[in-house]
Design a protein around this motif. Sequence first.
Motif, short mmCIF file in Angstrom:
data_model
loop_
_atom_site.label_atom_id
_atom_site.label_comp_id
_atom_site.label_asym_id
_atom_site.label_seq_id
_atom_site.Cartn_x
_atom_site.Cartn_y
_atom_site.Cartn_z
N VAL A 188 0.86 -1.17 0.00
CA VAL A 188 0.00 0.00 0.00
C VAL A 188 0.91 1.23 0.00
O VAL A 188 1.76 1.37 0.87
N ILE A 189 0.73 2.06 -1.00
CA ILE A 189 1.49 3.30 -1.06
C ILE A 189 0.61 4.37 -0.42
O ILE A 189 -0.43 4.75 -0.98
N GLY A 190 0.99 4.79 0.77
CA GLY A 190 0.21 5.77 1.52
C GLY A 190 0.61 7.18 1.12
O GLY A 190 1.74 7.60 1.36
N VAL A 191 -0.30 7.89 0.49
CA VAL A 191 -0.03 9.25 0.03
C VAL A 191 -0.53 10.21 1.11
O VAL A 191 -1.74 10.37 1.32
N ALA A 192 0.41 10.82 1.79
CA ALA A 192 0.08 11.70 2.91
C ALA A 192 -0.54 13.01 2.42
O ALA A 192 -0.03 13.64 1.49
N ILE A 193 -1.63 13.36 3.05
CA ILE A 193 -2.27 14.65 2.81
C ILE A 193 -1.69 15.58 3.86
O ILE A 193 -2.19 15.67 4.97
N ASN A 194 -0.58 16.20 3.54
CA ASN A 194 0.13 17.03 4.49
C ASN A 194 -0.02 18.49 4.08
O ASN A 194 0.76 19.01 3.30
N ARG A 195 -1.04 19.14 4.61
CA ARG A 195 -1.34 20.52 4.25
C ARG A 195 -0.22 21.48 4.67
O ARG A 195 -0.03 22.53 4.07
N ASP A 196 0.54 21.10 5.70
CA ASP A 196 1.63 21.96 6.17
C ASP A 196 2.76 22.07 5.16
O ASP A 196 3.48 23.06 5.13
N LYS A 197 2.95 21.04 4.35
CA LYS A 197 4.02 21.07 3.36
C LYS A 197 3.68 21.89 2.13
O LYS A 197 4.56 22.25 1.37
N GLY A 198 2.40 22.19 1.91
CA GLY A 198 2.00 22.95 0.73
C GLY A 198 2.46 22.29 -0.55
O GLY A 198 3.31 22.82 -1.26
N PRO A 199 1.92 21.12 -0.87
CA PRO A 199 2.40 20.38 -2.04
C PRO A 199 2.18 21.12 -3.36
O PRO A 199 1.24 21.90 -3.50
#
Length: 165
Positions: free
Chosen positions: A32-43
């Motif tokens: 499972v490739i977990g794609v992090a929803i990291n709003r702090d990183k501002g993707p």
Amino acid sequence: MRVGLYPGTFDPITLGHLDIIRRSTQIVDKLVIGVAINRDKGPLFRLEERVAMIESEVAQLQESTQTEIVVHPFENLLIHCARDVGANVIVRGLRAVADFEYEYQMVGMNRALDSSVETVFLMADFKTQAIASKLVKEIARLNGDVSRFVSPAVNEKLLKKFGDR
């Protein structure tokens, strides 16, 4: 069944990520490739774009390895995501000693939260050790050539993304 979880933001997915994914398929039955929803990183890329890129990049690998590969966005704790997807192994790639220091702390915290989930480290291949998504984005933003660090499809998406700015 050994279920591995390989988490990250994958913004964008690089040849280093793909190397770890390929090698992970040799030690787990399902990845499972977990794609992090990291709003702090501002993707740079929206979640949907990152998921689509990963799915496209791993499609052929899934066929050739016969390992089930699933892309799963998550926004909760990594250990909770591992439970959600039934993972008993967290896969992490290491490029340098600095990565190990951070990962060592994460393993300790994750084991304190759930000792039934093991963490496995895969050392980056010497050809991909220097590749970091953050650096790839910076090089692309400044009109540098990142074709040695990402697939042609991802390179095209980077060119389009920065060409639109």
